[in-house]
Design an enzyme around this catalytic site. Structure first.
Site, PDB file in Angstrom:
ATOM      1  N   CYS A  85       0.555  50.515 -27.779  1.00 35.65           N
ATOM      2  CA  CYS A  85       0.112  51.160 -29.012  1.00 35.65           C
ATOM      3  C   CYS A  85      -0.146  50.070 -30.044  1.00 35.65           C
ATOM      4  O   CYS A  85       0.794  49.359 -30.440  1.00 35.65           O
ATOM      5  CB  CYS A  85       1.208  52.106 -29.495  1.00 35.65           C
ATOM      6  SG  CYS A  85       0.870  52.823 -31.098  1.00 35.65           S
ATOM      7  N   THR A 109      -0.917  50.386 -33.134  1.00 35.90           N
ATOM      8  CA  THR A 109      -0.326  50.714 -34.439  1.00 35.90           C
ATOM      9  C   THR A 109       1.145  50.292 -34.493  1.00 35.90           C
ATOM     10  O   THR A 109       1.586  49.658 -35.462  1.00 35.90           O
ATOM     11  CB  THR A 109      -0.455  52.229 -34.707  1.00 35.90           C
ATOM     12  OG1 THR A 109      -1.805  52.623 -34.474  1.00 35.90           O
ATOM     13  CG2 THR A 109      -0.060  52.570 -36.118  1.00 35.90           C
ATOM     14  N   CYS A 143      -7.352  50.693 -30.515  1.00 36.91           N
ATOM     15  CA  CYS A 143      -6.352  51.759 -30.352  1.00 36.91           C
ATOM     16  C   CYS A 143      -6.383  52.112 -28.876  1.00 36.91           C
ATOM     17  O   CYS A 143      -7.470  52.208 -28.286  1.00 36.91           O
ATOM     18  CB  CYS A 143      -6.732  52.965 -31.208  1.00 36.91           C
ATOM     19  SG  CYS A 143      -5.824  54.478 -30.795  1.00 36.91           S
ATOM     20  N   HIS A 171      -6.008  54.726 -27.302  1.00 39.43           N
ATOM     21  CA  HIS A 171      -6.691  55.971 -26.945  1.00 39.43           C
ATOM     22  C   HIS A 171      -8.200  55.763 -26.745  1.00 39.43           C
ATOM     23  O   HIS A 171      -8.843  56.518 -26.029  1.00 39.43           O
ATOM     24  CB  HIS A 171      -6.506  57.031 -28.043  1.00 39.43           C
ATOM     25  CG  HIS A 171      -5.145  57.678 -28.061  1.00 39.43           C
ATOM     26  ND1 HIS A 171      -4.018  57.008 -28.470  1.00 39.43           N
ATOM     27  CD2 HIS A 171      -4.751  58.923 -27.717  1.00 39.43           C
ATOM     28  CE1 HIS A 171      -2.984  57.831 -28.389  1.00 39.43           C
ATOM     29  NE2 HIS A 171      -3.396  59.004 -27.934  1.00 39.43           N
TER      30      HIS A 171
HETATM   31  N1  DGL Z   1      -2.627  54.769 -29.395  1.00 41.85           N
HETATM   32  C1  DGL Z   1      -2.118  54.239 -30.607  1.00 41.85           C
HETATM   33  C2  DGL Z   1      -2.741  52.933 -31.008  1.00 41.85           C
HETATM   34  O1  DGL Z   1      -3.057  52.153 -30.125  1.00 41.85           O
HETATM   35  C3  DGL Z   1      -1.810  55.179 -31.736  1.00 41.85           C
HETATM   36  C4  DGL Z   1      -2.760  56.281 -32.039  1.00 41.85           C
HETATM   37  C5  DGL Z   1      -2.159  57.245 -33.057  1.00 41.85           C
HETATM   38  O2  DGL Z   1      -1.196  57.917 -32.700  1.00 41.85           O
HETATM   39  O3  DGL Z   1      -2.640  57.289 -34.191  1.00 41.85           O
HETATM   40  O4  DGL Z   1      -2.889  52.613 -32.152  1.00 41.85           O
END
Ligand code: DGL
Length: 245
Positions: A72, A74, A177, A179
Protein backbone atom coordinates in the site's frame (compact mmCIF):
# COMPACT_ATOMS: atom_id res chain seq x y z
CA UNK A 1 5.54 -24.54 9.45
CA UNK A 2 8.01 -21.85 8.43
CA UNK A 3 7.42 -18.34 9.72
CA UNK A 4 5.02 -16.44 7.43
CA UNK A 5 5.32 -13.11 5.63
CA UNK A 6 2.58 -10.55 6.33
CA UNK A 7 1.22 -8.47 3.44
CA UNK A 8 -1.04 -5.52 4.16
CA UNK A 9 -3.27 -3.19 2.20
CA UNK A 10 -6.47 -1.22 2.77
CA UNK A 11 -8.22 -3.87 0.68
CA UNK A 12 -7.58 -6.17 -2.23
CA UNK A 13 -5.29 -3.82 -4.23
CA UNK A 14 -2.20 -5.35 -2.66
CA UNK A 15 -2.91 -8.47 -4.70
CA UNK A 16 -0.98 -6.73 -7.52
CA UNK A 17 2.10 -6.71 -5.27
CA UNK A 18 1.55 -10.23 -3.96
CA UNK A 19 1.55 -11.52 -7.56
CA UNK A 20 5.03 -10.10 -8.11
CA UNK A 21 6.23 -11.51 -4.79
CA UNK A 22 4.89 -14.97 -5.61
CA UNK A 23 6.88 -14.99 -8.87
CA UNK A 24 10.12 -14.62 -6.90
CA UNK A 25 9.17 -16.40 -3.67
CA UNK A 26 6.55 -19.05 -4.48
CA UNK A 27 7.30 -21.34 -1.53
CA UNK A 28 6.92 -18.93 1.37
CA UNK A 29 3.89 -18.83 3.67
CA UNK A 30 1.81 -15.66 3.40
CA UNK A 31 -0.83 -13.92 5.46
CA UNK A 32 -2.66 -11.24 3.46
CA UNK A 33 -4.47 -8.60 5.55
CA UNK A 34 -7.15 -6.59 3.76
CA UNK A 35 -8.21 -3.70 6.02
CA UNK A 36 -11.56 -3.08 4.35
CA UNK A 37 -12.99 -1.87 7.67
CA UNK A 38 -10.90 1.30 7.26
CA UNK A 39 -10.85 1.57 3.48
CA UNK A 40 -10.00 3.92 1.81
CA UNK A 41 -6.63 4.75 3.37
CA UNK A 42 -6.03 7.53 0.85
CA UNK A 43 -8.30 10.01 2.61
CA UNK A 44 -7.10 9.28 6.15
CA UNK A 45 -4.78 11.30 8.38
CA UNK A 46 -1.37 10.08 9.49
CA UNK A 47 -2.72 9.59 13.04
CA UNK A 48 -5.57 7.39 11.81
CA UNK A 49 -3.26 5.34 9.60
CA UNK A 50 -0.81 4.91 12.47
CA UNK A 51 -3.57 3.35 14.56
CA UNK A 52 -4.82 1.00 11.82
CA UNK A 53 -1.41 -0.14 10.65
CA UNK A 54 -0.14 -0.53 14.21
CA UNK A 55 -3.03 -2.91 14.85
CA UNK A 56 -2.12 -4.94 11.74
CA UNK A 57 1.56 -5.08 12.75
CA UNK A 58 0.56 -6.48 16.14
CA UNK A 59 -1.63 -9.06 14.39
CA UNK A 60 1.33 -10.10 12.21
CA UNK A 61 3.73 -10.28 15.15
CA UNK A 62 1.30 -12.52 17.04
CA UNK A 63 1.45 -14.82 14.00
CA UNK A 64 5.27 -14.69 14.24
CA UNK A 65 5.79 -13.09 10.82
CA UNK A 66 9.43 -12.86 9.76
CA UNK A 67 8.75 -9.94 7.42
CA UNK A 68 5.95 -7.50 6.66
CA UNK A 69 5.22 -5.94 3.28
CA UNK A 70 3.28 -2.70 3.00
CA UNK A 71 1.48 -3.47 -0.28
CA UNK A 72 0.00 0.00 0.00
CA UNK A 73 1.67 3.20 -1.18
CA UNK A 74 -0.38 5.31 1.22
CA UNK A 75 0.64 3.36 4.33
CA UNK A 76 4.27 3.44 3.20
CA UNK A 77 4.19 7.17 2.54
CA UNK A 78 2.68 8.06 5.90
CA UNK A 79 3.68 5.55 8.56
CA UNK A 80 6.39 3.11 7.47
CA UNK A 81 9.18 5.07 9.22
CA UNK A 82 7.21 5.10 12.50
CA UNK A 83 6.50 1.38 12.24
CA UNK A 84 10.16 0.56 11.57
CA UNK A 85 11.08 2.48 14.72
CA UNK A 86 8.36 0.82 16.76
CA UNK A 87 9.01 -2.73 15.51
CA UNK A 88 12.74 -3.06 14.78
CA UNK A 89 12.52 -6.84 15.34
CA UNK A 90 10.79 -7.48 12.01
CA UNK A 91 11.80 -6.74 8.42
CA UNK A 92 9.44 -4.12 6.96
CA UNK A 93 9.38 -3.48 3.21
CA UNK A 94 7.12 -0.91 1.56
CA UNK A 95 5.95 0.01 -1.91
CA UNK A 96 6.25 3.57 -3.19
CA UNK A 97 5.36 5.22 -6.51
CA UNK A 98 7.94 4.06 -9.08
CA UNK A 99 8.92 7.59 -10.10
CA UNK A 100 12.64 6.75 -10.06
CA UNK A 101 11.94 4.35 -12.94
CA UNK A 102 10.94 7.33 -15.08
CA UNK A 103 14.32 8.91 -14.31
CA UNK A 104 16.13 5.63 -15.08
CA UNK A 105 14.27 4.45 -18.18
CA UNK A 106 12.06 7.20 -19.59
CA UNK A 107 13.50 10.55 -18.59
CA UNK A 108 12.04 13.58 -20.39
CA UNK A 109 8.93 11.66 -21.40
CA UNK A 110 5.61 13.30 -20.54
CA UNK A 111 4.69 11.59 -17.27
CA UNK A 112 1.56 11.28 -15.17
CA UNK A 113 1.80 10.12 -11.56
CA UNK A 114 -1.51 8.83 -10.19
CA UNK A 115 -1.89 8.22 -6.45
CA UNK A 116 -4.19 8.75 -3.49
CA UNK A 117 -4.43 12.28 -2.02
CA UNK A 118 -2.53 11.15 1.10
CA UNK A 119 0.35 9.77 -0.98
CA UNK A 120 0.59 12.69 -3.40
CA UNK A 121 0.72 15.22 -0.55
CA UNK A 122 3.05 13.22 1.70
CA UNK A 123 6.52 14.46 2.54
CA UNK A 124 8.00 11.08 1.59
CA UNK A 125 6.58 11.13 -1.92
CA UNK A 126 7.34 14.84 -2.48
CA UNK A 127 10.98 14.22 -1.51
CA UNK A 128 11.17 11.41 -4.06
CA UNK A 129 9.50 13.58 -6.68
CA UNK A 130 11.86 16.52 -6.17
CA UNK A 131 14.88 14.22 -6.27
CA UNK A 132 13.94 12.79 -9.70
CA UNK A 133 11.73 15.54 -11.15
CA UNK A 134 12.05 15.35 -14.96
CA UNK A 135 10.39 18.74 -15.39
CA UNK A 136 7.69 17.10 -17.47
CA UNK A 137 5.40 15.48 -14.91
CA UNK A 138 1.80 15.94 -13.82
CA UNK A 139 0.94 14.82 -10.28
CA UNK A 140 -2.66 13.62 -10.13
CA UNK A 141 -4.37 13.04 -6.80
CA UNK A 142 -7.22 10.56 -7.35
CA UNK A 143 -9.64 10.69 -4.41
CA UNK A 144 -12.13 7.77 -4.39
CA UNK A 145 -10.57 5.90 -7.31
CA UNK A 146 -9.24 3.11 -5.07
CA UNK A 147 -12.73 2.76 -3.54
CA UNK A 148 -14.39 2.33 -6.94
CA UNK A 149 -11.78 -0.30 -7.83
CA UNK A 150 -12.29 -1.96 -4.46
CA UNK A 151 -16.02 -2.17 -5.17
CA UNK A 152 -15.38 -3.41 -8.72
CA UNK A 153 -17.63 -0.61 -9.99
CA UNK A 154 -16.56 -0.49 -13.67
CA UNK A 155 -19.05 2.13 -14.84
CA UNK A 156 -18.05 4.48 -12.05
CA UNK A 157 -14.34 3.86 -12.78
CA UNK A 158 -14.71 4.74 -16.47
CA UNK A 159 -16.76 7.85 -15.73
CA UNK A 160 -14.26 8.96 -13.11
CA UNK A 161 -11.26 8.44 -15.40
CA UNK A 162 -12.94 10.37 -18.22
CA UNK A 163 -13.33 13.30 -15.86
CA UNK A 164 -9.99 13.24 -14.09
CA UNK A 165 -7.37 12.17 -16.65
CA UNK A 166 -5.56 15.00 -18.47
CA UNK A 167 -6.53 15.75 -22.05
CA UNK A 168 -2.95 16.28 -23.23
CA UNK A 169 -0.69 13.55 -24.64
CA UNK A 170 0.83 11.38 -21.90
CA UNK A 171 3.64 8.87 -22.55
CA UNK A 172 4.29 7.33 -19.13
CA UNK A 173 1.92 6.63 -16.24
CA UNK A 174 3.25 5.86 -12.76
CA UNK A 175 0.65 3.82 -10.91
CA UNK A 176 1.19 5.11 -7.37
CA UNK A 177 -1.52 3.05 -5.69
CA UNK A 178 -1.60 -0.74 -5.61
CA UNK A 179 -5.22 -0.77 -6.77
CA UNK A 180 -4.40 0.98 -10.05
CA UNK A 181 -2.61 -1.85 -11.92
CA UNK A 182 -6.07 -3.48 -11.93
CA UNK A 183 -7.41 -0.75 -14.27
CA UNK A 184 -4.62 -0.31 -16.83
CA UNK A 185 -6.99 -1.26 -19.66
CA UNK A 186 -9.48 1.46 -18.70
CA UNK A 187 -6.65 4.03 -18.41
CA UNK A 188 -5.30 2.99 -21.78
CA UNK A 189 -8.73 3.34 -23.32
CA UNK A 190 -8.54 7.06 -22.57
CA UNK A 191 -4.82 7.86 -22.74
CA UNK A 192 -3.87 5.50 -25.54
CA UNK A 193 -0.74 3.40 -25.62
CA UNK A 194 1.16 4.62 -22.54
CA UNK A 195 4.01 2.92 -20.66
CA UNK A 196 3.05 1.90 -17.10
CA UNK A 197 5.40 1.75 -14.13
CA UNK A 198 4.56 0.45 -10.68
CA UNK A 199 6.60 -0.52 -7.66
CA UNK A 200 5.50 -4.17 -7.39
CA UNK A 201 8.57 -5.84 -8.91
CA UNK A 202 10.94 -3.61 -6.94
CA UNK A 203 9.29 -4.53 -3.66
CA UNK A 204 9.39 -8.24 -4.46
CA UNK A 205 13.11 -8.04 -5.22
CA UNK A 206 13.86 -6.01 -2.10
CA UNK A 207 11.95 -8.53 0.03
CA UNK A 208 13.84 -11.46 -1.48
CA UNK A 209 17.21 -9.76 -0.96
CA UNK A 210 16.46 -8.88 2.66
CA UNK A 211 15.28 -12.42 3.47
CA UNK A 212 18.42 -13.80 1.84
CA UNK A 213 20.76 -11.41 3.71
CA UNK A 214 19.09 -12.35 7.00
CA UNK A 215 19.10 -16.07 6.27
CA UNK A 216 15.33 -16.18 6.44
CA UNK A 217 14.42 -17.75 3.09
CA UNK A 218 12.34 -20.90 3.42
CA UNK A 219 13.66 -24.32 2.43
CA UNK A 220 10.16 -25.60 1.86
CA UNK A 221 8.97 -26.71 -1.57
CA UNK A 222 5.41 -25.45 -1.18
CA UNK A 223 3.88 -22.39 0.42
CA UNK A 224 0.54 -21.42 1.96
CA UNK A 225 -1.63 -18.33 1.66
CA UNK A 226 -4.09 -17.16 4.27
CA UNK A 227 -6.48 -14.26 3.51
CA UNK A 228 -7.86 -12.12 6.31
CA UNK A 229 -10.32 -9.27 5.88
CA UNK A 230 -10.93 -6.89 8.80
CA UNK A 231 -14.66 -6.61 8.08
CA UNK A 232 -15.01 -10.37 7.43
CA UNK A 233 -16.35 -9.67 3.96
CA UNK A 234 -16.46 -12.98 2.09
CA UNK A 235 -16.98 -11.16 -1.23
CA UNK A 236 -13.53 -9.60 -0.78
CA UNK A 237 -11.98 -13.00 -0.33
CA UNK A 238 -13.67 -14.28 -3.48
CA UNK A 239 -12.47 -11.33 -5.56
CA UNK A 240 -9.00 -11.55 -4.07
CA UNK A 241 -8.56 -15.15 -5.22
CA UNK A 242 -10.07 -14.37 -8.63
CA UNK A 243 -7.58 -11.53 -9.13
CA UNK A 244 -4.72 -13.70 -7.96
CA UNK A 245 -5.34 -16.31 -10.66
N1 DGL B 1 -3.92 0.55 -2.24
C1 DGL B 1 -3.51 1.63 -1.42
C2 DGL B 1 -2.35 2.41 -1.98
O1 DGL B 1 -1.50 1.81 -2.60
C3 DGL B 1 -4.56 2.44 -0.72
C4 DGL B 1 -5.79 2.82 -1.46
C5 DGL B 1 -6.82 3.44 -0.51
O2 DGL B 1 -7.32 2.71 0.34
O3 DGL B 1 -7.08 4.64 -0.62
O4 DGL B 1 -2.22 3.59 -1.79
Amino acid sequence: MDRPIGILDSGIGGVTVLKEILKLLPHENYIYYSDSLHNPYGSKTKEELFEYVDHILQFFLEKDCKAVVFACNTATALVIQDMRLKYPQVIIVGIEPAYKMVHDYANYKKTLVMATPATIHSEKFLNLFHQYDNGNTILLSCPNLASYIEQGNNLEIEKYLEEILPKEKIEVVVLGCTHYPLITKQIQKILGNVIFYDGGKGVALRLKNLLQENNLLTNSTFGTLFFYDSSFNSEKEKRFYELLK
